[in-house]
Motif scaffolding. Structure first.
Motif, PDB file in Angstrom:
ATOM      1  N   LYS A  58       0.698  -1.284  -0.060  1.00 29.10           N
ATOM      2  CA  LYS A  58      -0.020  -0.079   0.088  1.00 29.10           C
ATOM      3  C   LYS A  58       0.963   1.343  -0.002  1.00 29.10           C
ATOM      4  N   VAL A  59       0.458   2.217  -0.753  1.00 24.65           N
ATOM      5  CA  VAL A  59       0.996   3.898  -0.469  1.00 24.65           C
ATOM      6  C   VAL A  59       0.783   4.229   0.634  1.00 24.65           C
ATOM      7  N   MET A  60       1.785   4.617   1.431  1.00 23.35           N
ATOM      8  CA  MET A  60       1.752   5.285   2.882  1.00 23.35           C
ATOM      9  C   MET A  60       2.316   6.513   2.695  1.00 23.35           C
ATOM     10  N   ASP A  61       2.284   7.290   4.022  1.00 19.85           N
ATOM     11  CA  ASP A  61       3.049   8.439   4.274  1.00 19.85           C
ATOM     12  C   ASP A  61       4.032   8.147   5.137  1.00 19.85           C
ATOM     13  N   GLU A  62       4.713   9.311   5.425  1.00 17.03           N
ATOM     14  CA  GLU A  62       6.059   8.929   6.164  1.00 17.03           C
ATOM     15  C   GLU A  62       5.758   8.331   7.496  1.00 17.03           C
ATOM     16  N   TYR A  63       4.611   8.255   8.071  1.00 22.44           N
ATOM     17  CA  TYR A  63       4.315   7.590   9.480  1.00 22.44           C
ATOM     18  C   TYR A  63       3.573   6.136   9.095  1.00 22.44           C
ATOM     19  N   ASN A  64       3.770   5.662   7.737  1.00 23.85           N
ATOM     20  CA  ASN A  64       3.312   4.563   7.605  1.00 23.85           C
ATOM     21  C   ASN A  64       1.720   4.220   7.753  1.00 23.85           C
ATOM     22  N   ASN A  65       1.070   5.265   7.404  1.00 19.58           N
ATOM     23  CA  ASN A  65      -0.507   5.517   7.460  1.00 19.58           C
ATOM     24  C   ASN A  65      -0.604   5.221   5.763  1.00 19.58           C
ATOM     25  N   PRO A  66      -1.654   4.271   5.546  1.00 17.68           N
ATOM     26  CA  PRO A  66      -2.126   4.110   4.185  1.00 17.68           C
ATOM     27  C   PRO A  66      -2.804   5.233   3.523  1.00 17.68           C
ATOM     28  N   THR A  67      -2.612   5.682   2.360  1.00 20.78           N
ATOM     29  CA  THR A  67      -2.694   6.947   1.894  1.00 20.78           C
ATOM     30  C   THR A  67      -2.984   6.553   0.445  1.00 20.78           C
ATOM     31  N   GLY A  68      -3.330   7.829  -0.377  1.00 21.21           N
ATOM     32  CA  GLY A  68      -3.263   7.782  -1.977  1.00 21.21           C
ATOM     33  C   GLY A  68      -4.604   6.926  -2.333  1.00 21.21           C
TER      34      GLY A  68
ATOM     35  N   THR B 191       1.529   5.868  13.381  1.00 23.84           N
ATOM     36  CA  THR B 191       0.064   6.047  13.844  1.00 23.84           C
ATOM     37  C   THR B 191      -0.260   5.311  15.214  1.00 23.84           C
ATOM     38  N   GLU B 192       0.287   4.034  14.903  1.00 21.24           N
ATOM     39  CA  GLU B 192       0.219   2.970  16.033  1.00 21.24           C
ATOM     40  C   GLU B 192       0.913   3.211  17.260  1.00 21.24           C
ATOM     41  N   GLU B 193       1.982   4.240  17.321  1.00 23.70           N
ATOM     42  CA  GLU B 193       2.886   4.131  18.281  1.00 23.70           C
ATOM     43  C   GLU B 193       2.855   5.063  19.312  1.00 23.70           C
TER      44      GLU B 193
END
Length: 1819
Positions: free
Chosen positions: A1304-1314, A1786-1788
């Motif tokens: 999956k495409v993610m942001d710099e904090y490993n959140n799914p995006t795009g 996000t999870e941290e």
């Protein structure tokens, strides 16, 4: 010009040949004949001329006749040369006095005389001099009539008729006299402009004044010689109307001459370039009116009938009378007839005038009757003879005079002026000098004035002498006085007021020049005041040579002593100065007296008196008498003043000063006392309401919308039933008048709205009156309220009691149908398909209503035949039901028509609408070709052209309009279809028509129909089908030895996996089952799908390529042989199903958890599978195979071990795996079946716990953040996959890199995006070293693979290396997953995701490395969890320290601000102290807010949109009361103006208010003219002060305060106030202006005292003095809130900020302390130790694997930075946020307990409970 019966055409003098002399002759002996033109050049004598006439008119020698001019002068030899000239008109008659049997036309020219140019500078136009000039225009016509009747023997009758009866034609004016009349030549002279009697001669034009001789001298020059200049008559008629008709008959003539001049005729001639000043005179007999044909001139018939028996006359008929003149003549009939009686006074009454005390004498000067009559439809005619008027000014002057002084003045030449001076005495209580309200010189005395001026004499400022010329008044010339009769500069024989009691008249002869319109003398006063003019007194008609000035003074003294009746002043009390008078000259001296004797009656101080002729009448008690002048003792005077204390004093308490002449000498004292007693009872009690003009309103009435409410006549009645207009006591002071207020309130659904509000004052001669109201048109309930209010304050109570009122409640309902609207139609509209037309009947104002009668609508449209079924009503809605249309529509898309709906009987009875008419429903199907029989070959297709028609023959279309063609006569025939839904037509075709196994011709039937349209008849065609010669069958065979085994289409062939099928052949046949020889052309059309390369030579021989069987039983191979040409497509296919080979491999797989606790059974189960060399599961095993399976392992407890056989999956299932107590860790189980072995690893952990401890938790506060993804920056998997370990062996399992991976495409904090990102994912393999050339390949020997990237996600499955692919043993390679983005268009590039894997050539080594790799992955996950915990804790502490630093700084700053506001810090040290202070401050603020202050009572305009700013009075505020008073008064006319941003908004308000509301749009202001806001005061020049001003000057606009819309308000007030300046007082303003004008222009100056100096320098007077504030009635700018209010608001806001900062500082410090204690706890120290141990283990495993070591903690953690922060050094907020971004995913996010009572949780610290605060934060 009115229409007339036309005479035969003729040539005008302008049309005839200019070089040819002709005469025009009419033969009128017997009747009508055409005019003939005779050439004058053909004869020179009368005899020759007469012969020519006989020849032209066929007159025989025996016929007797005469030839005459149009003036009936017989042509003879003696006068032939004189009378017969070029262009004349002549008659042939039986006799000279013969009556004309029919009318003729005489050519005339009336070019203006040359005097038009010479005298063009004279005063040619009527000047009003403050009066309407219409009577003077009538006087010009009467002058002509007086001149025409001058020689009459009997009565000289002049009639002015106003014909305003519409039933007889349009308005007209007729002036008729019985004078001498005019011949046609004289009538021609009248038409020539400026041809005066002095310039007319016998030689050129025959004159009505030919041989003019001045008339003899007569008294007062009454010679009727007043028609002079040839100008006035023409000017008068065209001033009054647009055209004139001159009708005249001279004495001793049988003919009537008629000439018509018209403005329209002049304009028509000018347009046609014809001669303008030429025309025709109609010569006719009397009473002949056949030529009058216009309905607008019906009255002419009766006027022409009156011609009978008249010897001579002249009538001037004026038509096209201006409407304004008609209204003036109707409304002011008495006034202008009085003016005419004044103008002709001495012609009517004789030289002595209208002396009503003298006996009337019959003589030559009283035989003139001037009669004025006005006729109106339905009214009695108004008829007045000027002789009967008794109130014209000369009659009043003559009859009020006590004596006369006559004189004469002789000027140089023959000019003589007769003069009369009359004396009008003072009689007891008044002057007898007549008043003339129409005179511009008259000074109107105000009865309510409290001062008396000696300058106000009887005559006032009027001149003494009126001037008459030849007996006729010249209205605009008067003579002020002469030297002998002017008031002396020093006191003489008589009092000065006696000179104001004389009037005079001057009579001149014609030697004095007047203007052409007789309005002014040109030189009279100049000649009379010449030093050579001689004045003599006339006594008994004789001139006496004596000093006229002495004679006049003696005469005036005698009149004063003899005729004036005066007042005696007695009981002298002294002399005073009256400061109450405005004129300083009149303030002193004033003599005081206690009594007077007047006309035999004595008045003394203290007497009760009543006044007369005052407004209002005053009842009171005499205080004293006042007489202007320096008097002592008893004196006589014509008048004085008296001071009266108004009674009853308890009610009025005021003293009035009035002229003595206003005292009532006849009233009884008892009457005065009775009045005083009744005065208190004269209070208003009720209202009397009537409706004089109808349209009365009754209570609870229902009225239709728009029905007017009639004009209201209101009377205020007191308890006695008397009408009243003022309250007792208010009348004298003028401040207590009563008004009546009318309000109409609409009770709408949105609340009550006041739609009408008016206030009526009493009109004096009429009661309170409200005009008709016609704007009540909205539906609903209304209330009309009438309320009596006071003039000053609009209060509805007086003396503690309510003033009368009256209330009418009524309801407005919809009116009668006036128009209608067409509702929304329901398209589409189709031919012959009924549709409905909804209608909404509305009244005039758009309200829905019901019809009052039966309506039959009419529906029509050009090109269509329309019918409808019925007209149905539903409430106020109506429907024309079932409208059907028939007509031609060109295309199936339809055609536009204009539909017109007419409802007969309505005012607006029609509406048009555009409709698009589509073709109707299908009714016919037309198929081409038209032939019923069609021949085709089997296996081919045949197209049909299909057209769908409606009942009118139009091609039509509709949804689901599908034409089907079904072929009958054989099975499995195709069905042809074509969709005609869009076009209504199409090609009907489909698959080829193919009948199986036909050997001969076959007949079929084609049935074509529309299945969705059952009412459209089907069309049938006969099809003759011929057998096909094309390839029709393809057969595949397998050669087994010598035998060919056929393979049927779709057969399945079972074959050993990985083997090859050989010896396949094929054959092709036609429809007759004959084999077709394959040639190269046919071979090109044969394809197989299992190989791309085909040997064409083998195909020609019928041979097919070999088929390779797949290695996997799941990979079924579909084999297809196809043949395709232009006519047919054949295929034959079979499926090869691979079958497993002999067993070669054993595979074990763990289903469920791979972890088991000590002493417990494994929750999962192990499946054991046997497969062949290709990995295919063996399907032929039985349950007995489980006996051959062996299981072994360290510590394995086989007591519960159980092996079962699953028939459906062909697997052996192992359950009950359990380990005996021992060492925990990885346990390897070995499974063996025959010679095949496989291993399973199980993680053995400690057994279940035997003891549990429960920790106590307090109330924690949990803050939940809602995190949204950031910008896409990388590609990451959902779950981090294990490091693959693969080899290139035959087993697919050991070659599998990725089984299933979701990236999956993610942001710099490993959140799914795009979610909007789409494209593809390219997977390649690279080496970690650049020099490695042996790169493994994917299955199929591919170096790259592509997967779909959709919505930011891509699923990669079954990523397998190729068998025996290249690669170095024990080498680390990288899988590169590189995204290629196609959407969005300009994406940001994403780096690829890299997954490392280990490659081995040795299978066993691969197995060992796989175990190590799994251990490495588990350690990596554990290390990441520890690092996340520590980094989160450190960052949280860093953030708390920063918050503590910021909170401390903010608290310190706010504390300093409190000190600046002079707030004691000790009083706000705690939150409780702060709350107490805030409470007190808010109480004080509310108290200030409720204090009374100046407000504007003018209602503001409702701001219906953002474009409306409001009324000017509400846009600004002014703090200073004096400035607010003067500026509000200065802008009083603009205060009610509504300011808008746009002209559209202004126009909307203008329309809504029906033009009553003034508006100002800002987009219409020329902004360059606005004052410069930076411009200094005018006394400042070039930055220097030109002089030191006094009075504190300041621009008025700078004192305005704008609550909102500041920029727009600066524009508005900059335009209205400009550079207006405010100063302290008038002296300072005058001084300031005096100095400013020396250097520049001075603007308007206002003072705080209320004075104004205009920009032109004018000041003083009431118009430049602002009234007191209470007189402005609330029309004043409001005051802003006090400064103390704003100061309190500022302090409250600052203290509230300090309270929040103090609370935050305490909370942050408390939280920081708790977190620091947790960081140093033993549990956190243990976790640091565990992290270091795991990192060392990871390094060892990576070293064994030969992989690149993982980064250490110090390389990625910001812990050092977070822990080294001191208390005084907080990083910036931006730095902290960047640090947070780098540290957490996000999870941290970790929430740490904050309360002291809480203990930090064990484990990772990720779980919390308690209340949450939702917050949105972007990652």
């Amino acid at each position: 010009m009115a229409a007339e019966q036309q005479l035969p055409p003729a040539v005008t003098s302008a049309d005839k040949d200019s070089n040819k002399k002709v005469v025009f002759v009419f033969d009128r002996r017997l009747g009508d004949s055409l005019e003939k033109c005779l050439d004058l050049s053909s004869w020179t004598t009368f005899a020759e001329f007469k012969s020519a006439v006989c020849r032209a008119f066929d007159i025989t020698t025996g016929n007797n006749f005469v030839i005459t001019t149009t003036n009936r002068k017989e042509i003879k030899s003696q006068n032939f040369d004189k009378c017969v000239k070029d262009g004349v008109t002549l008659y042939i008659l039986n006799s000279v006095d013969q009556t004309l049997p029919s009318a003729t036309r005489e050519r005339i020219d009336f070019l203006p005389h040359y005097d038009t140019l010479v005298k063009s500078g004279m005063y040619e136009y009527y000047a009003s001099e403050g009066q309407t000039p219409l009577p003077f225009a009538f006087a010009e016509l009467i002058d002509n009539s007086l001149s025409a009747t001058a020689n009459n023997k009997g009565i000289r009758n002049i009639q002015v008729r106003l014909l305003f009866d519409e039933s007889q034609g349009k308005p007209a004016v007729a002036v008729i006299d019985n004078g001498r009349g005019m011949t046609s030549k004289q009538l021609n002279n009248w038409a020539v402009y400026r041809l005066s009697k002095f310039t007319r001669t016998d030689d050129d034009i025959e004159s009505d004044h030919s041989g003019y001789v001045r008339p003899p001298m007569v008294p007062r020059s009454l010679n009727s010689d007043i028609s002079y200049f040839g100008v006035g008559g023409k000017q008068a008629v065209f001033f009054i109307g647009q055209s004139t008709r001159m009708i005249t008959k001279p004495a001793e003539s049988q003919d009537v001459h008629e000439l018509m001049l018209s403005k329209d005729d002049f304009e028509k001639k000018e347009k046609n370039k014809e001669a303008i000043y030429s025309g025709f005179i109609r010569n006719r007999k009397a009473t002949d009116s056949m030529h009058i044909t216009s309905e607008d001139e019906r009255f002419l018939h009766s006027l022409i009938v009156e011609e009978k028996d008249k010897e001579s006359f002249t009538a001037v008929i004026i038509t096209g009378v201006q409407q304004a003149h008609v209204q003036y003549l109707k409304n002011y009939f008495h006034l202008w007839t009085r003016q005419l009686a004044h103008i002709y006074h001495y012609y009517i009454h004789g030289p002595k005038g209208n002396d009503m005390t003298a006996t009337k004498e019959v003589g030559p000067f009283n035989n003139i009757d001037i009669e004025i009559s006005m006729f109106e439809k339905g009214k009695v005619p108004k008829i007045v003879n000027l002789r009967e008027i008794k109130d014209d000014m000369q009659t009043l002057f003559i009859n009020t005079a006590a004596d006369c002084f006559e004189f004469k003045a002789h000027v140089e030449g023959e000019g003589v002026v007769e003069g009369v001076i009359r004396y009008h005495p003072f009689l007891y209580d008044k002057e007898t000098y007549p008043e003339d309200v129409s005179c511009t010189f008259n000074t109107i005395e105000d009865d309510e004035e409290d001062c008396y001026s000696v300058d106000k004499g009887a005559r006032g400022k009027r001149p003494i002498f009126e001037c008459f010329w030849n007996g006729r008044l010249i209205p605009y010339t008067t003579v002020e006085d002469f030297e002998f009769c002017a008031p002396p500069k020093k006191r003489g024989l008589v009092a000065l007021e006696c000179f104001n009691r004389i009037s005079g008249v001057l009579f001149t002869n014609d030697k004095f020049q007047v203007s052409t319109n007789k309005l002014t003398f040109m030189d009279l006063e100049l000649k009379l005041k010449d030093k050579n003019t001689l004045f003599t007194r006339v006594v008994n008609g004789q001139e006496q040579r004596m000093k006229i000035d002495r004679e006049f003074a003696m005469w005036l003294k005698e009149c004063h002593e003899k005729y004036d009746k005066q007042i005696k002043f007695s009981c002298y009390k002294g002399t005073i100065t009256r400061s109450d008078l405005p004129s300083k000259r009149m303030q002193s001296p004033w003599a005081l007296y206690a009594g007077i004797e007047w006309d035999g009656k004595t008045f003394k101080a203290g007497d009760l008196v009543k006044t007369i002729k005052t407004m209002p009448i005053i009842y009171g008690r005499i205080v004293r008498f006042l007489l202007y002048g320096d008097h002592e003792g008893d004196v006589y005077s014509t008048g004085g003043e008296v001071q009266v204390a108004v009674e009853p004093q308890a009610l009025y308490d005021e003293v009035k000063t009035i002229p003595i002449s206003k005292l009532d000498r006849t009233v009884a004292v008892s009457v005065i006392k009775k009045y005083i007693e009744d005065e208190m009872a004269r209070l208003p009690d009720k209202l009397s309401v009537t409706w004089p003009e109808g349209d009365a309103l009754t209570t609870n009435e229902s009225r239709q919308a728009g029905m007017p409410i009639g004009a209201l006549r209101i009377e205020i009645l007191n308890k006695k039933g008397e009408t009243m207009q003022k309250l007792p006591g208010t009348s004298h002071g003028g401040s207590k008048k009563l008004l009546v207020e009318l309000k109409v309130i609409w009770h709408s659904s949105g609340g009550d709205k006041e739609i009408v509000s008016h206030i009526s004052q009493h009109g004096g001669k009429w009661p309170y009156w409200f005009k008709k109201m016609e704007n009540i048109n909205k539906l609903g309930n209304y209330t009309l309220k009438l309320q009596v209010v006071l003039n000053e304050s609009n209060a509805d109570t007086y003396a503690g009691r309510a003033l009368p009122s009256r209330v009418f409640k009524f309801t407005v309902t919809e009116g009668k149908p006036y128009k209608f609207t067409v509702g929304l139609l329901d398209p589409p509209f189709r031919i012959a398909v009924p549709f409905n037309i909804p209608l909404d009947l509305q009244d005039e104002f758009g309200h829905s209503t019901q019809p009052s009668s039966i309506i039959k609508p009419i529906v029509e449209a050009s090109g269509l035949e329309l019918h409808y079924e019925a007209f149905v009503a539903k409430g106020t809605s109506f429907i024309i039901k079932g409208v059907t249309a028939r007509g031609s529509v060109t295309t199936c898309q339809g055609r536009n028509f204009t539909l017109k709906v007419i409802l007969p009987g309505l005012k607006e009875d029609s509406q048009t609408l555009k409709i698009r008419l589509l073709p109707g429903p299908p009714r016919e199907l037309r198929i081409k070709p038209d032939s019923n029989k069609v021949v085709i070959e089997n296996g081919t297709t045949f197209p049909f052209q299909a057209e769908v028609l409606d009942e009118a023959g139009n091609i039509t279309a509709q949804p689901k309009l599908v034409v089907h063609c079904k072929f009958l006569g054989a099975p499995n025939l195709p069905v042809y279809t074509v969709d005609c839904s869009n076009t209504g037509t199409g090609i009907l075709t489909g698959p080829v028509i193919h009948v199986q196994n036909i050997k001969k011709d076959q007949t079929l039937k084609a049935r074509i129909e529309i299945s969705s349209c059952k009412d459209v008849p089907a069309v049938e065609k006969i099809i003759k089908l011929l057998p096909s010669t094309q390839v029709t069958k393809l057969q595949i065979f397998s050669i087994d030895g010598q035998k060919a085994i056929p393979i049927k289409h779709q057969d399945e062939i079972d074959w050993i996996a990985g083997d090859i099928i050989h010896h396949l052949i094929f054959r092709m046949y036609d429809e007759g089952d004959r084999q077709i020889v394959v040639n190269s052309s046919l071979a090109e059309k044969i394809k197989v799908n299992w190989t791309p390369r085909i040997n064409r030579e083998h195909l020609i021989q019928g041979l097919l390529p070999d088929v390779k069987v797949p290695c996997s039983i799941k990979d079924v191979r579909y084999c297809q042989v196809s043949y395709q040409d232009d006519h047919i497509s054949l295929e034959s296919a079979f499926t090869v199903k691979p079958q497993p080979d002999e067993p070669r491999l054993l595979k074990c797989s763990l289903k469920g958890l791979s972890t088991v606790q000590m002493g417990e059974q494994l929750q999962g189960e192990i499946h054991v599978t046997l497969s062949d060399r290709h990995g295919n599961q063996i399907q032929t095993l039985t349950s007995s195979c489980i006996e051959l399976l062996g299981i072994a392992g360290e510590g394995l407890d086989k007591s519960n071990l159980k092996v079962t056989w699953q028939e459906n999956t062909q697997n052996m299932v192992v359950r009950g795996i359990k380990f005996v107590p021992g060492v925990t860790g990885l346990k390897e189980l070995c499974f063996a079946w025959r010679d095949f072995v496989d291993y399973v690893r199980i993680h053995l952990t400690a057994g279940p716990p035997t003891q549990i401890s429960l920790l106590e938790w307090g109330n924690t506060e949990e803050i939940t953040f809602r995190v949204v993804p950031g910008e896409p920056v990388k590609l990451m998997p959902e779950e981090q996959p294990a490091t693959p370990t693969v080899s290139n062996v035959r087993s697919v399992t050991h070659r599998t890199l990725v089984k299933n991976l979701c990236l999956k495409v993610m942001d710099e904090y490993n959140n799914p995006t795009g979610e909007d990102i789409c494209g593809k994912l390219v997977v390649t393999i690279k080496s970690t070293t650049e020099d490695d050339s042996e790169i493994p390949q994917f299955q199929g020997k591919l170096s790259s693979l592509e997967f779909e990237l959709n919505q930011g996600s891509s699923v990669v499955s079954n990523l397998v290396l190729a068998e025996n692919c290249p690669g170095r043993d024990s080498t680390e390679y990288m899988l590169i997953f590189e995204p290629t983005i196609s959407k969005p268009v300009k994406p940001s590039p994403l780096p690829p995701y890299i997954l490392s894997f280990m490659f081995y050539n040795d299978f066993k080594k691969q197995q060992q490395m796989t175990t190590l790799t799994k251990e490495k992955d588990q350690l990596s996950l554990s290390i990441i969890a520890y690092r996340s915990l520590f980094d989160t804790t450190n960052q949280l502490i860093s953030e708390m320290k920063c918050q503590a630093h910021e909170a401390t700084a903010k608290e310190t700053h706010l504390r300093n601000e409190l000190r600046k506001q002079k707030i004691d810090i000790a009083e706000v040290s705690t939150v409780q102290d702060i709350d107490a202070v805030l409470k007190q401050m808010k109480i004080e603020r509310d108290r200030i807010l409720k204090l009374p202050r100046r407000t504007c009572s003018l209602s503001n305009y409702t701001r219906s949109s953002a474009d409306v700013l409001g009324k000017i009075a509400h846009l600004a505020m002014i703090e200073d009361d004096e400035v607010a008073r003067v500026v509000s008064w200065h802008m009083a006319s603009d205060m009610d103006c509504v300011v808008t941003l746009t002209t559209d908004a202004a126009r909307r308000i203008f329309d809504e208010s029906q033009g009553r509301q003034q508006v100002l749009p800002l987009d219409s202001i020329y902004r360059k003219n606005l004052p410069d806001a930076k411009r200094p005061l005018p006394h400042m020049r070039n930055g220097k002060c030109h002089f030191k001003p006094e009075g504190n000057p300041i621009f008025a606009r700078e004192l305005l305060i704008f609550p909102e819309n500041v920029e727009q308000c600066h524009t508005v007030f900059g335009m209205l106030l400009g550079d207006t300046i405010i100063l302290d007082d008038l002296n300072a303003a005058n001084q300031y202006r005096k100095e400013v004008v020396k250097i520049t222009h001075c603007p308007t100056l206002l003072t705080r005292d209320g004075d104004r100096i205009r920009s032109n320098g004018k000041f003083g007077g009431l118009q430049n003095k602002a009234p007191q504030m209470d007189k402005l009635r609330g029309l004043v700018f409001g005051a802003p809130l006090p400064k103390a209010y704003h100061t309190l608001n500022s302090q409250i806001d600052l203290i509230q900020q300090y309270r929040s900062a103090l609370i935050k500082l305490n909370n942050v410090n408390q939280e920081l302390d708790l977190q620091l204690k947790y960081l140093g706890s033993p549990e956190m120290t243990l976790k640091h130790k565990e992290l270091n141990e795991q990192e060392n283990q990871l390094k060892q495993i990576e070293k064994q694997l030969g992989m690149t070591p993982t980064r250490t903690t110090s390389e990625c953690s910001p812990k050092a930075m977070a822990l080294d922060l001191s208390d005084g050094q907080a990083p910036s907020k931006k730095m902290r946020r960047e640090s947070a971004k780098k540290t957490y995913s996000t999870e941290e996010w970790v929430s740490i307990p904050l309360k002291k009572s809480q203990q930090p949780p064990s484990g990772s610290g990720l779980d919390t409970n308690g209340s949450t605060l939702s917050r949105k934060r972007k990652a």
